[in-house]
Design an enzyme around this catalytic site. Structure first.
Site, mmCIF file in Angstrom:
data_model
loop_
_atom_site.group_PDB
_atom_site.id
_atom_site.type_symbol
_atom_site.label_atom_id
_atom_site.label_comp_id
_atom_site.label_asym_id
_atom_site.label_seq_id
_atom_site.Cartn_x
_atom_site.Cartn_y
_atom_site.Cartn_z
ATOM 1 N N ASP A 56 0.733 -1.149 -0.154
ATOM 2 C CA ASP A 56 0.196 0.060 -0.142
ATOM 3 C C ASP A 56 0.782 1.219 -0.027
ATOM 4 O O ASP A 56 0.504 2.336 -0.410
ATOM 5 C CB ASP A 56 -0.905 0.111 1.190
ATOM 6 C CG ASP A 56 -1.736 -1.135 1.175
ATOM 7 O OD1 ASP A 56 -2.211 -1.618 0.383
ATOM 8 O OD2 ASP A 56 -2.178 -1.399 2.596
ATOM 9 N N MET A 87 -0.065 -0.653 13.400
ATOM 10 C CA MET A 87 -0.211 -1.851 12.742
ATOM 11 C C MET A 87 0.300 -1.750 11.446
ATOM 12 O O MET A 87 0.325 -1.009 10.934
ATOM 13 C CB MET A 87 -1.628 -2.465 12.865
ATOM 14 C CG MET A 87 -1.622 -3.777 12.372
ATOM 15 S SD MET A 87 -1.958 -3.818 10.686
ATOM 16 C CE MET A 87 -3.816 -3.675 10.755
ATOM 17 N N LYS A 182 -10.457 -15.517 8.031
ATOM 18 C CA LYS A 182 -11.652 -15.458 7.152
ATOM 19 C C LYS A 182 -11.776 -16.936 6.543
ATOM 20 O O LYS A 182 -10.962 -17.542 6.386
ATOM 21 C CB LYS A 182 -11.132 -14.618 6.012
ATOM 22 C CG LYS A 182 -12.397 -13.908 5.228
ATOM 23 C CD LYS A 182 -11.849 -12.946 4.115
ATOM 24 C CE LYS A 182 -13.035 -12.450 3.245
ATOM 25 N NZ LYS A 182 -12.282 -11.592 2.211
ATOM 26 N N GLU A 216 -12.075 -10.179 12.942
ATOM 27 C CA GLU A 216 -12.717 -8.963 11.999
ATOM 28 C C GLU A 216 -14.470 -9.384 11.988
ATOM 29 O O GLU A 216 -14.866 -10.736 11.949
ATOM 30 C CB GLU A 216 -12.236 -8.964 10.503
ATOM 31 C CG GLU A 216 -13.166 -8.039 9.752
ATOM 32 C CD GLU A 216 -12.514 -7.668 8.424
ATOM 33 O OE1 GLU A 216 -11.417 -7.651 8.230
ATOM 34 O OE2 GLU A 216 -13.466 -7.859 7.228
ATOM 35 N N ASP A 254 -17.520 -10.784 1.253
ATOM 36 C CA ASP A 254 -17.040 -9.649 2.310
ATOM 37 C C ASP A 254 -17.325 -8.362 2.106
ATOM 38 O O ASP A 254 -16.954 -7.969 1.250
ATOM 39 C CB ASP A 254 -15.606 -10.130 2.280
ATOM 40 C CG ASP A 254 -14.977 -9.337 3.488
ATOM 41 O OD1 ASP A 254 -13.759 -9.121 3.375
ATOM 42 O OD2 ASP A 254 -15.575 -8.893 4.336
ATOM 43 N N ASP A 256 -17.344 -5.729 4.320
ATOM 44 C CA ASP A 256 -16.679 -4.388 4.867
ATOM 45 C C ASP A 256 -17.260 -3.242 5.022
ATOM 46 O O ASP A 256 -16.888 -2.124 4.646
ATOM 47 C CB ASP A 256 -15.413 -4.365 4.164
ATOM 48 C CG ASP A 256 -14.550 -5.428 3.961
ATOM 49 O OD1 ASP A 256 -13.634 -5.650 3.150
ATOM 50 O OD2 ASP A 256 -14.411 -6.215 5.138
HETATM 51 C C1 DIG Z 1 -8.755 -8.144 5.002
HETATM 52 O O1 DIG Z 1 -9.796 -8.009 6.037
HETATM 53 C C2 DIG Z 1 -7.419 -8.084 5.703
HETATM 54 C C3 DIG Z 1 -6.357 -7.282 4.990
HETATM 55 O O2 DIG Z 1 -7.180 -6.089 4.459
HETATM 56 C C4 DIG Z 1 -5.278 -6.857 5.866
HETATM 57 O O3 DIG Z 1 -4.239 -8.046 5.654
HETATM 58 C C5 DIG Z 1 -6.184 -7.328 7.329
HETATM 59 C C6 DIG Z 1 -5.489 -6.207 8.062
HETATM 60 O O4 DIG Z 1 -6.387 -5.448 8.863
HETATM 61 N N1 DIG Z 1 -7.184 -7.250 6.950
HETATM 62 MN MN MN Z 2 -9.305 -7.092 7.886
HETATM 63 MN MN MN Z 3 -12.900 -8.138 5.383
#
Ligand code: DIG
Ligand code: MN
Ligand code: MN
Length: 386
Positions: A56, A87, A182, A216, A254, A256
């Site tokens: 990035d 992070m 995930k 997450e 996903d 988000d």
């Molecule tokens: C996706 O949910 C992942 C990537 O975006 C990254 O490696 C990680 C960091 O939050 N989340």
């Molecule tokens: Mn993530």
């Molecule tokens: Mn995600």
């Protein structure tokens, strides 16, 4: 009211507010912002920190001189805005080299390259101040289990984690690893699919104390799980090293989404859990604005993530102060202490006494719980009528 402060530790990844809106069915809809521009955008909306994947910030094919210039400019933007980098992580999923995974690839050259890339990315993250290093194994999975023994995949993941923990120890870095689960996407199935899998996997590592989890919302919802329960287990185990906040409808790819924008009630119980247990870590919004957003709406998205969190934090405090709710909880959790002598730490005497104790099973079955009343009070608190 509900203005983010540095002590809230709200962070966003470069890849979140910097997402130009490309999706599997459409091209980018927003122009690409530089890392420096993203840092300034996050400073404008009141974020505390910014996170990044190595690429990035530094393109995968950047020269050493380009890398150094990019890092200098990024450090200047951090200094100009006061943002920090809590992070960092590695992109082990975009480049075609990782098409069959990184640490679990069937190609040993890819596995070795993934280790090299990660060590370089760890150095970059530490240089910019990161104390947490996330591993999301986006490509660590399969479309068919014909091609890889899942036990081999676990062994390869463990070998990589042990190697990289030793690297961090060898360099003397103040860095902890946070593993992000995930269940699927982009692979048909991803190994270590949930936070629970990760917690079990961590216990098999050589240096488990260096490794925690980064749950997450969207990913546990994709697995059909109660995110608050997943986070509770990580917290209770002392393994909640980081958290990715967003939102997600069950049974979808996903999404988000902006934090709290889909499941307000579950978002409330999460914020309540973190507040009640004094979680003091970073609150990372790994979320993306709608593809329909322009950058003004992207800023509204980022502000919305933080505002909703702060509003729900206030609701959690209100829940704690609500006399009617607390009276119901006292009633629900009342305990006459009669059975205390039989429980807790086992002893043969306790067991013998317990086995001799008469229970009125029918009476036990007659006792209901006022959860309908309690949940309605919770809903009315969330609706703002209490
Ligand atoms: C996706 O949910 C992942 C990537 O975006 C990254 O490696 C990680 C960091 O939050 N989340
Ligand atoms: Mn993530
Ligand atoms: Mn995600």
């Amino acid at each position: 009211m509900y203005t983010p402060q540095p002590e809230n530790k709200f962070t966003f990844g470069l890849w979140t507010v910097g997402n130009p809106g490309r999706d599997p069915f459409g091209e980018a809809v927003r122009h690409t912002l530089s890392p420096v521009e993203i840092v300034h955008l996050l400073g404008e909306v009141g974020a505390y920190g910014v996170n990044f994947h190595d690429n990035d910030l530094v393109p995968i094919d950047a020269t050493a001189a380009q890398r150094d210039q990019i890092v200098r400019d990024f450090k200047q933007a951090l200094a100009d805005t006061g943002l920090v980098v809590p992070m960092a992580t590695t992109n082990l999923f975009s480049d075609p080299a990782f098409r069959d995974g990184a640490f679990t690839s069937n190609d040993r050259h890819v596995r070795a390259y993934a280790l090299q890339k990660t060590m370089n990315a760890i150095d970059l993250g530490v240089e910019l101040g990161a104390k947490i290093y996330v591993f999301w194994g986006g490509r660590e999975g399969t479309e068919t289990d014909a091609g890889k023994n899942p036990i081999t995949a676990i062994e390869r993941s463990r070998e990589a984690m042990n190697y990289l923990c030793e690297y961090v120890m060898d360099k003397g870095y103040d860095l902890k690893f946070a593993l992000e689960a995930k269940p699927n996407e982009p692979r048909g199935d991803i190994y270590n699919a949930t936070t629970g899998n990760m917690l079990a996997f961590i216990q098999t590592l050589d240096h488990p104390n260096m490794v925690g989890v980064n749950p997450e919302v969207a990913h546990e919802h994709m697995a059909g799980l109660n995110f608050t329960h997943q986070v509770a287990q990580a917290l209770e185990a002392g393994k909640l090293f980081h958290i990715d906040l967003n939102d997600q409808a069950f049974g979808r790819y996903d999404q988000d989404y902006r934090f709290g924008s889909v499941n307000l009630k579950s978002a409330f119980f999460l914020v309540k859990l973190l507040a009640d247990n004094g979680y003091d870590g970073n609150l990372h919004f790994d979320a993306h604005a709608y593809r329909t957003a322009d950058y003004d709406d992207v800023k509204a998205f980022a502000r919305g993530c933080m505002r909703t969190y702060l509003i729900l934090k206030e609701k959690a405090a209100q829940f704690k102060a609500d006399g009617e709710i607390q009276a119901l909880l006292a009633e629900i959790n009342s305990d006459d202490g009669e059975l205390t002598p039989f429980m807790g730490q086992y002893s043969a005497a306790k067991a013998a006494a317990l086995r001799a104790h008469p229970f009125d099973r029918a009476a036990l079955g007659r006792r209901g719980q006022p959860y309908e009343r309690l949940d309605q009070l919770t809903i009315e608190l969330l609706l703002g009528v209490r």
